[in-house]
Design an enzyme around this catalytic site. Structure first.
Site, PDB file in Angstrom:
ATOM      1  N   HIS A  35      -5.044 -18.654  14.292  1.00  0.00           N
ATOM      2  CA  HIS A  35      -5.519 -18.845  12.883  1.00  0.00           C
ATOM      3  C   HIS A  35      -4.283 -19.351  12.147  1.00  0.00           C
ATOM      4  CE1 HIS A  35      -4.886 -16.449   8.701  1.00  0.00           C
ATOM      5  NE2 HIS A  35      -5.901 -16.935   8.842  1.00  0.00           N
ATOM      6  N   SER A  36      -4.511 -20.317  11.299  1.00  0.00           N
ATOM      7  CA  SER A  36      -3.637 -20.931  10.338  1.00  0.00           C
ATOM      8  C   SER A  36      -2.705 -21.741  11.340  1.00  0.00           C
ATOM      9  CB  SER A  36      -2.687 -19.844   9.375  1.00  0.00           C
ATOM     10  OG  SER A  36      -1.912 -20.680   8.716  1.00  0.00           O
TER      11      SER A  36
END
Length: 959
Positions: free
Chosen positions: A173-174
């Site tokens: 994520h990210s």
């Protein structure tokens, strides 16, 4: 104190910033509204204590956990391993939503696998998650490298718990997606799924080492064969520009390596914008990610993994894998099983109840066949839980009693939403159900030159009274509107539809700009719906495909609850070149109104200025900061250059310098910035728009805002210095003494600070302390007496003075000269304070990372990188020297007659304006070099108490 023009600049810049903030808030609410259902789970985290320092020294700083859905699963390491990598300031707890969904899809009830899973030998998923103590990895390259090293060892540890040749699925994520990509090449990784990951453009560009990681990852994306899929939230993601989330399209479609970008607004069954944090828990996204991972557990080849990712994370841009439809061959001559639709009419069936083949005769011209199916399937596309209705489409030849049919290759075969007319779409906090949606099937039909009858056959294979289907022929021609951007700026254009009841209408705008910086607004022109008694099958639905990976769906209603705003994440400032970006865009309108009088007559297209302005701040924030540094550098150059050729320089106060800059240079810079933005510069220079005339006015606007913020910053510093200076003056115990060189204690302190930087703290800490000391010194000057230091009562001075009058006499002119030196030195220091203040945001991110690491991890591991003490040494020496010298500060020397050392500030300004917005870290590097040159040339051995360099003093001619 402040001139009218300075105050005006400050007011304009503050008003512009407030306008941008308001527009940004409007973007979050209207540009791509979010409709995510909340996800719920029973989390249980098992820390992997055996993954300790024997595996990696970083185990003392980070940790690894195994997620279990409490009371749903018992076995710890019996499934397929998955490693979740959190992003910037993320935590291991973010794994819970996807992991919980995978568990509840695999088990029908606690500890009992569902029939669908165990009958296919599908394995459960064991979700491991790295915990980085919420490190700020986006700002610091060494932190990203440490996380990559830790995850590489974590993979080795995890796979040691499983049988040989087990592979692992990685989810990031990210910035965790950047870490995941950095783990390649690896034979142990089966596939990578990233969520809201800025693959092509760092969100924070303050560290060169982050850029180096991105450059390496770019090569990996081009070469490594591991399948990678990137999920992007679109405009709802306000933390990163989603154009950076797009994987390089220049390699997409080549078979290997597999690279796919899927926007949540196009994700079949989701059709919603998703925020940055919400990406990991949005139900419409998380269950598909979990299901794809479950299917990957039984894949044995890279090709199978690619098919699985395309199946469960579809966006309709690519066709599904071809499947045998089971209808090729000859149909029996049964009149009950074949129905012929009259030429020119549509096939309309509501709640069909028996299997039947419907034949639509092909006309004598080229056309396109389109079919809509609700609550059913046109294999392999369907809602998640379709009803019994199953349809296939074939191309047939011959008489009705002896049909020869073959499968037909579609141009479009996807699932589209069917919003309820008049309701908000997507529904806030609810969104779309997995079983909703209408299957759209489009195929070109070309009449073959033979005497046989030609048909398009719609085969109903199963029907139990559910759903509906509508099919017919449409024109393959598009409506082409040649409206230019000039006309759009003047008011927009109107599109009139010739057939408001058409099943599909395509409108192309080849001359309009398709860029992330501009947002268009669509205003539907609807007929009166007072006579509309029946609900349409599919109310007019606008489909905006702005990019090969991005599609948005908008329902047309008479009173839309949200503005219909068209935007894209194709081309954008500073974004890595993307072959998928192009000028122009196309709109498609699907409509099955079923005789309802509510019809779409057309629509107006214009620029939505509020949403357009809201797109600029996140893309030009660093540009404003860098340009402010460039402006301050020019202001300091003008001030420090004043009187360089005089024996006694005359440095103006900062307020006067700001006024003179606005009067002398501002208009020239505004004009130069506009002309420069028209040049076809590379996309990493200046405003990053490669000379597009439409966006050229952005440059003067940003320059005006940056100059105004410089004025505001000085006003804030003046207000801040007043109490500090007052306190320093009240608690000052003695007058300022005459100092001719740096004290021994000061030199020892500097050496100690250098050693501290080299071994423990980053140099950014020393820079912050240096700025604080200089702030206090400048504040003290504002309340200090202009009188020189108290002199020792002796007729013989301790040292010969360089500030003697040109004639050589020192009598009555020495005291005023010293007073003027002190005043000019104070102005010198104030200009230096303004420059250091604007350099502070460039050094602050790493400082914040260090503080965060110190709080969470303590001194368990050394803080990597940022220990080059020479980065801050010029500022420390200059700040210390300016605090005690009574001689002219930074006075020009004789060997600078050809080129002055102060011209190095022009280099700082040039770098700040050109390269700084994309490679921000260069600005501070060039600034410290410029200050270092000035310190070496202008101060030299004076700092140590030695003889100064020879100063150029104008000679007076004797009569």
């Amino acid at each position: 104190m402040f001139s009218l023009i300075t105050c005006f600049q400050g007011v304009i810049s503050v008003a512009a910033v407030l306008l941008f903030l308001y527009a940004s808030q409007d973007v979050a609410e209207n540009l791509s509204p979010q409709g995510c259902r909340m996800s719920y789970m029973n989390p249980l985290y098992i820390t992997q204590t055996q993954f300790n320092s024997t595996w990696t020294p970083l185990a003392e700083r980070y940790s690894l956990v195994l997620y279990r859905e409490d009371q749903w699963e018992r076995e710890l390491h019996g499934g397929t391993p998955v490693l979740f990598i959190p992003g910037n300031a993320g935590s291991s707890g973010q794994v819970r939503s996807i992991a919980s969904s995978a568990t509840r899809q695999y088990y029908s009830k606690p500890n009992v696998p569902a029939y669908e899973t165990w009958s296919r030998n599908m394995k459960a998923l064991d979700f491991f998650a790295a915990d980085f103590n919420e490190d700020l990895s986006a700002f610091h390259g060494p932190t990203l490298q440490a996380q990559t090293e830790y995850c590489a060892r974590a993979i080795a540890y995890i796979l040691s718990l499983y049988p040989t040749n087990t592979t692992i699925i990685i989810m990031g994520h990210s910035m965790g997606g950047i870490v995941a990509t950095s783990l390649l090449p690896s034979k142990d990784i089966a596939a990578i799924v990233t969520m809201s990951t800025p693959h092509t453009l760092p969100p924070a560009r303050f560290d060169q080492r982050v850029d180096e990681i991105y450059a390496r990852n770019r090569e990996l994306l081009l070469q490594d064969s591991t399948p990678i899929l990137s999920l992007c939230g679109g405009a709802m993601d306000t933390m990163i520009p989603s154009e950076s989330c797009v994987l390089p399209l220049s390699i997409e479609g080549l078979g290997v390596p597999y690279r796919r970008t899927v926007f949540s607004s196009a994700l079949e069954g989701a059709w919603t914008g998703v925020g940055h944090r919400e990406m990991v828990w949005c139900h419409q996204v998380r269950w598909r990610v979990a299901r794809a991972a479950m299917e990957l557990s039984i894949a044995t080849s890279t090709t199978e993994r690619e098919v699985i990712l395309d199946k469960w994370l579809r966006d309709g841009h690519t066709l599904p894998p071809a499947e045998e439809m089971g209808v090729s061959g000859s149909f029996p001559p049964s009149e009950d099983s074949v129905n012929v639709v009259p030429p020119g009419q549509r096939l309309v069936l509501t709640q069909p109840r028996r299997s039947q083949t419907h034949l639509l005769p092909v006309s004598t011209h080229r056309g396109r066949f389109i079919l809509f199916v609700s609550q059913g399937s046109v294999p392999p596309v369907s809602p998640q839980n379709p009803k019994s209705l199953r349809i296939s489409v074939t191309r047939c030849f011959g008489s009705i009693t002896a049909l020869r049919c073959n499968t037909i290759q579609p141009l479009v075969h996807k699932l589209v939403p069917n919003p309820i007319p008049g309701n908000v779409f997507p529904v806030p906090q609810q969104g779309t159900d997995e079983s909703e949606g209408v299957v759209v099937f489009e195929a070109d039909v070309i009449v073959e030159n033979n005497s046989e009858a030609q048909w398009v056959a719609v085969n109903i294979e199963r029907a139990e009274g559910d759903g509906w289907l509508v099919g017919g022929f449409i024109s393959a021609n598009k409506i082409i509107n040649d409206v230019s951007m000039s006309k759009m700026l003047l008011g927009g254009t109107t599109i009139r539809l010739s057939d408001s009841a058409a099943l599909q209408t395509s409108v192309s705008f080849p001359k309009l700009s398709s860029n992330a910086l501009v947002v268009y607004r669509v205003v539907p022109l609807m007929a009166d719906d007072s006579l509309c008694r029946d609900q349409p099958f599919l109310a007019p639905l606008l489909v905006h495909t702005s990019h090969p990976s991005e599609t948005h769906y908008f329902p047309f209603t008479t009173k839309p609850p949200h503005r219909i705003l068209l935007h894209t994440h194709g081309s954008a400032p500073y974004a890595y070149p993307n072959s998928g970006s192009r000028e122009g865009f196309e709109l498609v309108i699907y409509s099955v109104i079923n005789g309802c009088s509510m019809q779409l007559r057309g629509f107006d297209l214009l620029i939505d200025w509020t949403a357009t302005l809201g797109r600029w701040p996140t893309r030009y924030f660093t540009t404003i900061v860098c340009w402010a540094v460039g402006i301050v550098s020019l202001i300091v150059f003008d001030a420090w250059s004043s009187g360089e050729n005089n024996a006694i320089p005359c440095v103006p106060p900062v307020s006067r310098s700001l006024t003179e800059f606005a009067r002398r240079r501002m208009l020239k810079l505004l004009l130069a910035s506009y002309l420069l933005s028209l040049l076809p510069l590379p996309d990493y220079l200046f405003i990053g728009m490669k000379g597009e005339w439409l966006y050229a006015p952005i440059a003067p606007l940003l320059l005006l805002i940056a100059s105004g913020l410089v004025c505001v910053s000085w006003m804030v510093l003046v207000v801040l210095m007043w109490p500090i200076g007052k306190i320093s003056y009240l608690f000052s115990a003695r007058q300022r003494e005459e100092i001719v060189s740096a004290r021994r204690s000061t030199l020892l302190s500097i050496c100690f600070i250098f050693a501290l930087i080299f071994f423990l703290v980053p140099w950014q800490v020393a820079y912050l302390c240096c700025w604080l000391i200089h702030l206090q010194s400048c504040a003290s000057d504002r309340f200090a007496s202009p009188e020189p230091a108290t002199q020792v009562s002796t007729a013989i001075p301790l040292l010969s003075r360089l500030d003697e009058s040109p004639s050589g006499s020192r009598g009555g002119s020495e005291q005023p000269s010293r007073n003027k030196h002190l005043i000019n030195n104070s102005h010198h220091k104030a200009h230096l304070l303004l420059l250091m203040t604007w350099l502070l945001p460039l050094a602050a991110p790493v400082l914040v990372v260090w503080v965060r690491t110190l709080v969470t991890a303590g001194l368990s591991t050394p803080f990597d990188g940022d220990h080059f003490f020479l980065n801050v040494a010029p500022f420390m020496i200059l700040v210390d020297f300016s605090s005690w010298t009574s001689k002219p500060l930074l006075q020009k020397h004789s060997f600078e007659n050809y080129i002055s050392a102060s011209w190095s500030l022009w280099v700082v300004s040039a770098i700040a304006f050109s390269i700084g917005p994309r490679k921000t870290y260069y600005v501070f590097d060039v600034a410290r070099l410029a200050i270092g040159v000035l310190v070496c040339v202008r101060i030299g051995p004076q700092y140590w108490g030695g003889n100064p360099w020879r100063i150029s003093v104008p000679r007076t001619q004797t009569p």
